[in-house]
Design a protein around this motif. Structure first.
Motif, mmCIF file in Angstrom:
data_model
loop_
_atom_site.group_PDB
_atom_site.id
_atom_site.type_symbol
_atom_site.label_atom_id
_atom_site.label_comp_id
_atom_site.label_asym_id
_atom_site.label_seq_id
_atom_site.Cartn_x
_atom_site.Cartn_y
_atom_site.Cartn_z
ATOM 1 N N LEU A 119 0.822 -1.212 0.000
ATOM 2 C CA LEU A 119 0.000 0.000 0.000
ATOM 3 C C LEU A 119 0.856 1.261 0.000
ATOM 4 O O LEU A 119 0.477 2.269 -0.604
ATOM 5 N N MET A 120 2.001 1.215 0.681
ATOM 6 C CA MET A 120 2.864 2.391 0.734
ATOM 7 C C MET A 120 3.437 2.736 -0.631
ATOM 8 O O MET A 120 3.818 3.880 -0.891
ATOM 9 N N GLU A 121 3.500 1.757 -1.515
ATOM 10 C CA GLU A 121 3.985 2.005 -2.867
ATOM 11 C C GLU A 121 2.860 2.407 -3.810
ATOM 12 O O GLU A 121 3.112 2.738 -4.974
ATOM 13 N N HIS A 122 1.636 2.374 -3.319
ATOM 14 C CA HIS A 122 0.458 2.655 -4.138
ATOM 15 C C HIS A 122 0.011 4.091 -3.885
ATOM 16 O O HIS A 122 -0.411 4.435 -2.792
ATOM 17 N N GLN A 123 0.099 4.945 -4.875
ATOM 18 C CA GLN A 123 -0.263 6.345 -4.719
ATOM 19 C C GLN A 123 -1.782 6.518 -4.712
ATOM 20 O O GLN A 123 -2.516 5.781 -5.376
ATOM 21 N N LEU A 124 -2.248 7.487 -3.964
ATOM 22 C CA LEU A 124 -3.668 7.807 -3.976
ATOM 23 C C LEU A 124 -4.038 8.470 -5.305
ATOM 24 O O LEU A 124 -3.401 9.440 -5.705
ATOM 25 N N THR A 125 -5.060 7.952 -5.956
ATOM 26 C CA THR A 125 -5.520 8.563 -7.201
ATOM 27 C C THR A 125 -6.481 9.709 -6.882
ATOM 28 O O THR A 125 -6.861 9.920 -5.732
ATOM 29 N N GLU A 185 -0.884 2.617 8.340
ATOM 30 C CA GLU A 185 0.490 3.134 8.364
ATOM 31 C C GLU A 185 0.521 4.460 9.111
ATOM 32 O O GLU A 185 -0.421 5.239 9.059
ATOM 33 N N GLY A 186 1.621 4.713 9.814
ATOM 34 C CA GLY A 186 1.702 5.856 10.698
ATOM 35 C C GLY A 186 2.367 7.083 10.122
ATOM 36 O O GLY A 186 2.640 8.023 10.862
ATOM 37 N N GLN A 187 2.634 7.091 8.811
ATOM 38 C CA GLN A 187 3.303 8.248 8.210
ATOM 39 C C GLN A 187 2.295 9.288 7.724
ATOM 40 O O GLN A 187 2.437 10.480 8.017
ATOM 41 N N SER A 188 1.290 8.842 6.997
ATOM 42 C CA SER A 188 0.270 9.777 6.519
ATOM 43 C C SER A 188 -1.125 9.434 7.032
ATOM 44 O O SER A 188 -2.048 10.228 6.871
ATOM 45 N N GLY A 229 0.602 14.782 14.410
ATOM 46 C CA GLY A 229 0.233 16.189 14.335
ATOM 47 C C GLY A 229 0.501 16.854 13.003
ATOM 48 O O GLY A 229 0.381 18.076 12.883
ATOM 49 N N LYS A 230 0.850 16.083 11.980
ATOM 50 C CA LYS A 230 1.095 16.659 10.657
ATOM 51 C C LYS A 230 -0.229 16.939 9.943
ATOM 52 O O LYS A 230 -1.102 16.081 9.897
ATOM 53 N N LYS A 231 -0.348 18.147 9.391
ATOM 54 C CA LYS A 231 -1.528 18.486 8.596
ATOM 55 C C LYS A 231 -1.267 18.140 7.137
ATOM 56 O O LYS A 231 -0.316 18.645 6.535
ATOM 57 N N ILE A 232 -2.090 17.295 6.581
ATOM 58 C CA ILE A 232 -1.947 16.890 5.186
ATOM 59 C C ILE A 232 -3.178 17.381 4.429
ATOM 60 O O ILE A 232 -4.303 16.963 4.703
ATOM 61 N N LEU A 233 -2.942 18.276 3.478
ATOM 62 C CA LEU A 233 -4.030 18.955 2.785
ATOM 63 C C LEU A 233 -4.172 18.546 1.331
ATOM 64 O O LEU A 233 -5.099 19.001 0.655
ATOM 65 N N SER A 234 -3.270 17.695 0.841
ATOM 66 C CA SER A 234 -3.326 17.295 -0.571
ATOM 67 C C SER A 234 -2.665 15.936 -0.753
ATOM 68 O O SER A 234 -1.912 15.474 0.112
ATOM 69 N N ARG A 235 -2.910 15.310 -1.890
ATOM 70 C CA ARG A 235 -2.273 14.028 -2.194
ATOM 71 C C ARG A 235 -0.767 14.191 -2.393
ATOM 72 O O ARG A 235 -0.003 13.284 -2.109
ATOM 73 N N ASP A 236 -0.353 15.336 -2.904
ATOM 74 C CA ASP A 236 1.081 15.579 -3.058
ATOM 75 C C ASP A 236 1.777 15.544 -1.706
ATOM 76 O O ASP A 236 2.903 15.031 -1.583
ATOM 77 N N GLN A 237 1.113 16.067 -0.672
ATOM 78 C CA GLN A 237 1.693 16.032 0.663
ATOM 79 C C GLN A 237 1.738 14.601 1.214
ATOM 80 O O GLN A 237 2.667 14.233 1.923
ATOM 81 N N VAL A 238 0.757 13.797 0.848
ATOM 82 C CA VAL A 238 0.775 12.386 1.246
ATOM 83 C C VAL A 238 2.053 11.736 0.733
ATOM 84 O O VAL A 238 2.777 11.055 1.461
ATOM 85 N N THR A 239 2.340 11.971 -0.527
ATOM 86 C CA THR A 239 3.552 11.412 -1.150
ATOM 87 C C THR A 239 4.810 11.953 -0.491
ATOM 88 O O THR A 239 5.754 11.216 -0.211
ATOM 89 N N THR A 240 4.816 13.265 -0.220
ATOM 90 C CA THR A 240 5.987 13.888 0.391
ATOM 91 C C THR A 240 6.274 13.311 1.772
ATOM 92 O O THR A 240 7.412 12.945 2.086
ATOM 93 N N PHE A 241 5.229 13.237 2.603
ATOM 94 C CA PHE A 241 5.415 12.712 3.952
ATOM 95 C C PHE A 241 5.839 11.259 3.924
ATOM 96 O O PHE A 241 6.684 10.826 4.714
ATOM 97 N N THR A 242 5.284 10.495 2.999
ATOM 98 C CA THR A 242 5.619 9.078 2.910
ATOM 99 C C THR A 242 7.082 8.896 2.514
ATOM 100 O O THR A 242 7.821 8.105 3.104
ATOM 101 N N ASN A 243 7.527 9.638 1.514
ATOM 102 C CA ASN A 243 8.903 9.506 1.054
ATOM 103 C C ASN A 243 9.916 10.047 2.062
ATOM 104 O O ASN A 243 11.004 9.508 2.215
ATOM 105 N N LYS A 244 9.525 11.109 2.776
ATOM 106 C CA LYS A 244 10.437 11.739 3.727
ATOM 107 C C LYS A 244 10.702 10.847 4.926
ATOM 108 O O LYS A 244 11.790 10.789 5.457
ATOM 109 N N ASP A 245 9.624 10.143 5.368
ATOM 110 C CA ASP A 245 9.777 9.325 6.553
ATOM 111 C C ASP A 245 10.310 7.935 6.233
ATOM 112 O O ASP A 245 10.698 7.223 7.110
#
Length: 233
Positions: A95-101, A142-145, A217-233
């Motif tokens: 699932l972590m490799e599967h991007q949200l459409t 998963e605890g990243q996003s 406590g991370k605010k995620i407002l878009s799918r791009d941020q989902v990807t960013t947080f996932t890759n960063k962590d």
């Protein structure tokens, strides 16, 4: 009696972990304003033995719980596939490799029941009866996003049915998908859901995405941020 106390305590902890994210506080919840009803889309990847009727029943139970917060989860059937691996970590890794459409606010994998699962259930049942240790995991997020997770959507004739069910598992993991962590009482979770709904009016939010404030406590407002947080962590 004192010798039995640790066993009963462990049993209570086991029940608590399996059935809820925390104990409800009705008075506190009813005093909070959750605004107008909002909807979010949950894209589903299901195993072949999961039926449409089972999916419908699962979401009916979840939406009854979400009605406390003027929320509704809409199932979007994305794919039917064989399990990417036996363990829950295999599913989460996939699932972590599967991007949200663009049609998905959350991604949920519905795990079925194979002969391998039945064998493992029997093994873990023996361990639980013998030493009181619970090894079987019914679901995880998963605890990243906090946007992807899985549940065991089909199980019968095991000790787990005495304590939990696919419906209660979905409700439990559903709270994690809204950013709630584990707590003894639900006040903090209520506040998290209220604050997430307030983000719906944030001018920086992608209007086609239902936001989340993660357990960190991370605010995620878009799918791009989902990807960013996932890759960063």
């Amino acid at each position: 009696m004192s010798q039995q106390f640790p066993y009963y305590f462990l049993l209570l902890l086991f029940l608590f972990q399996c059935t809820t994210i925390g104990f409800h506080e009705k008075k506190i919840r009813e005093e909070m304003a959750f605004g107008e009803e909002s909807q979010f889309r949950v894209c589903l990847i299901a195993e072949p033995d999961i039926t449409k009727e089972e999916i419908s029943d699962l979401f009916k139970a979840w939406n009854e719980e979400l009605s406390f917060y003027q929320l509704k989860a809409l199932p979007v059937e994305l794919a039917v596939m064989e399990r990417p691996g036996f363990w829950g970590t295999d599913i989460l890794g996939y699932l972590m490799e599967h991007q949200l459409t663009k049609d998905c606010d959350r991604l949920l994998y519905l795990k079925g029941r194979t002969w391998g699962d039945i064998t493992f259930e029997v093994l873990t049942l023996g361990i639980f009866v013998g030493v009181g240790l619970k090894l079987e995991v019914q679901g995880a997020v998963e605890g990243q996003s906090n946007t992807r997770g899985y549940i065991k959507a089909k199980y019968i004739s095991t000790i787990q049915m005495l304590f939990t069910s696919p419906k209660s598992t979905l409700i439990h993991e559903g709270y994690h998908l809204l950013g709630c962590g584990h707590q003894l009482f639900m006040k903090e979770c209520y506040e998290k859901i209220r604050d997430v709904k307030l983000l719906l009016t944030d001018p920086n939010r992608d209007p086609n995405f239902f936001p989340v404030i993660t357990t960190r406590g991370k605010k995620i407002l878009s799918r791009d941020q989902v990807t960013t947080f996932t890759n960063k962590d």
